[in-house]
Scaffold this motif. Sequence first.
Motif, PDB file in Angstrom:
ATOM      1  N   LEU A   1     -22.242 -47.462  22.296  1.00  0.00           N
ATOM      2  CA  LEU A   1     -22.695 -46.952  23.721  1.00  0.00           C
ATOM      3  C   LEU A   1     -24.080 -46.611  23.606  1.00  0.00           C
ATOM      4  O   LEU A   1     -25.030 -46.651  24.657  1.00  0.00           O
ATOM      5  CB  LEU A   1     -21.829 -45.889  24.044  1.00  0.00           C
ATOM      6  N   ASP A   2     -24.584 -45.952  22.528  1.00  0.00           N
ATOM      7  CA  ASP A   2     -25.890 -45.361  22.258  1.00  0.00           C
ATOM      8  C   ASP A   2     -26.930 -46.644  22.270  1.00  0.00           C
ATOM      9  O   ASP A   2     -28.152 -46.344  22.703  1.00  0.00           O
ATOM     10  CB  ASP A   2     -25.994 -44.296  21.115  1.00  0.00           C
TER      11      ASP A   2
ATOM     12  N   ALA B   1     -20.812 -40.237  22.669  1.00  0.00           N
ATOM     13  CA  ALA B   1     -22.117 -40.828  22.996  1.00  0.00           C
ATOM     14  C   ALA B   1     -22.719 -40.184  24.275  1.00  0.00           C
ATOM     15  O   ALA B   1     -22.151 -39.249  24.816  1.00  0.00           O
ATOM     16  CB  ALA B   1     -21.369 -42.392  23.563  1.00  0.00           C
TER      17      ALA B   1
ATOM     18  N   ALA C   1     -19.039 -44.827  19.871  1.00  0.00           N
ATOM     19  CA  ALA C   1     -20.205 -44.170  19.967  1.00  0.00           C
ATOM     20  C   ALA C   1     -21.631 -44.995  19.646  1.00  0.00           C
ATOM     21  O   ALA C   1     -22.615 -44.789  20.449  1.00  0.00           O
ATOM     22  CB  ALA C   1     -20.304 -42.821  19.291  1.00  0.00           C
ATOM     23  N   GLU C   2     -21.750 -45.443  18.602  1.00  0.00           N
ATOM     24  CA  GLU C   2     -22.930 -46.348  18.083  1.00  0.00           C
ATOM     25  C   GLU C   2     -23.301 -47.551  19.357  1.00  0.00           C
ATOM     26  O   GLU C   2     -24.319 -47.598  19.648  1.00  0.00           O
ATOM     27  CB  GLU C   2     -22.723 -46.907  16.796  1.00  0.00           C
TER      28      GLU C   2
ATOM     29  N   TYR D   1     -14.763 -40.590  20.355  1.00  0.00           N
ATOM     30  CA  TYR D   1     -15.982 -41.483  20.134  1.00  0.00           C
ATOM     31  C   TYR D   1     -16.681 -41.459  21.475  1.00  0.00           C
ATOM     32  O   TYR D   1     -18.030 -41.468  21.393  1.00  0.00           O
ATOM     33  CB  TYR D   1     -15.710 -42.954  19.778  1.00  0.00           C
TER      34      TYR D   1
END
Length: 236
Positions: A50-51, A83, A47-48, A79
């Motif tokens: 992708l963001d 995102a 997620a981190e 996850y």
Amino acid sequence: MTTLLVAHGTRNPHGVAMIGDLAQAMSKRLNDDVRSAFVDVLGPDPAEALDGIGGADPVRVVPAFLASGYHVRSDLPVYLRQAQRPTLLAPALGPDAALADALLSRLLIAGWHPGDAVVLAAAGSRDRRAQADVATMGRLLAQRVGAPVRIGFVIPADDGSGYPAVGDVVAELRSQCRPGARVAIATYLLADGLFARRLHEAGADAVAAPLGLHPAVVELACRRAESAVTRVPVTV
């Protein structure tokens, strides 16, 4: 289109570097921006990662896993839903005939000869789908070595599910083989680390290196990226 390569994660710097090198090799082959993330041990998590990717286009996500176990089927989708962007999820790397070709190549480099007993050594999982994936790889490798392949786990499940410890399989094969027969371990691990080092203590005559950056692995990872079609919805 940007691609995100997602691995398990390890404290071993060589293993972390290998994932980065695989992403770089994929980037050259795809002519694309390929980044990496990890579901456990270290960051960034998917997620981190992708963001942190600019733009609004979907990102292709390739699970750098050799079987579709819990992390692939449960952790990773969570996850991805966290995102704030659309993603296209590819299948895990394994099982695949290309990995069997890479396993045989690594075995030959390690000194395996036709007639040597072979143990396919996987990390270990309680997940039945992951176990079935490893069984498929055992059959694919058996076709290439021309003999049955036994399967062992580096970390067998404490409840007795799955496959026995690699060392136990090696010892059993030795008790069944003719005097002077050799036993080789095909390392069904992607990167170097604690699990790969443990295999050298299992009593085999030859231990193949992890799959690593074998050309068949790089090509397979790129094919997975190109085939990513499963759209994961964003959690609102």
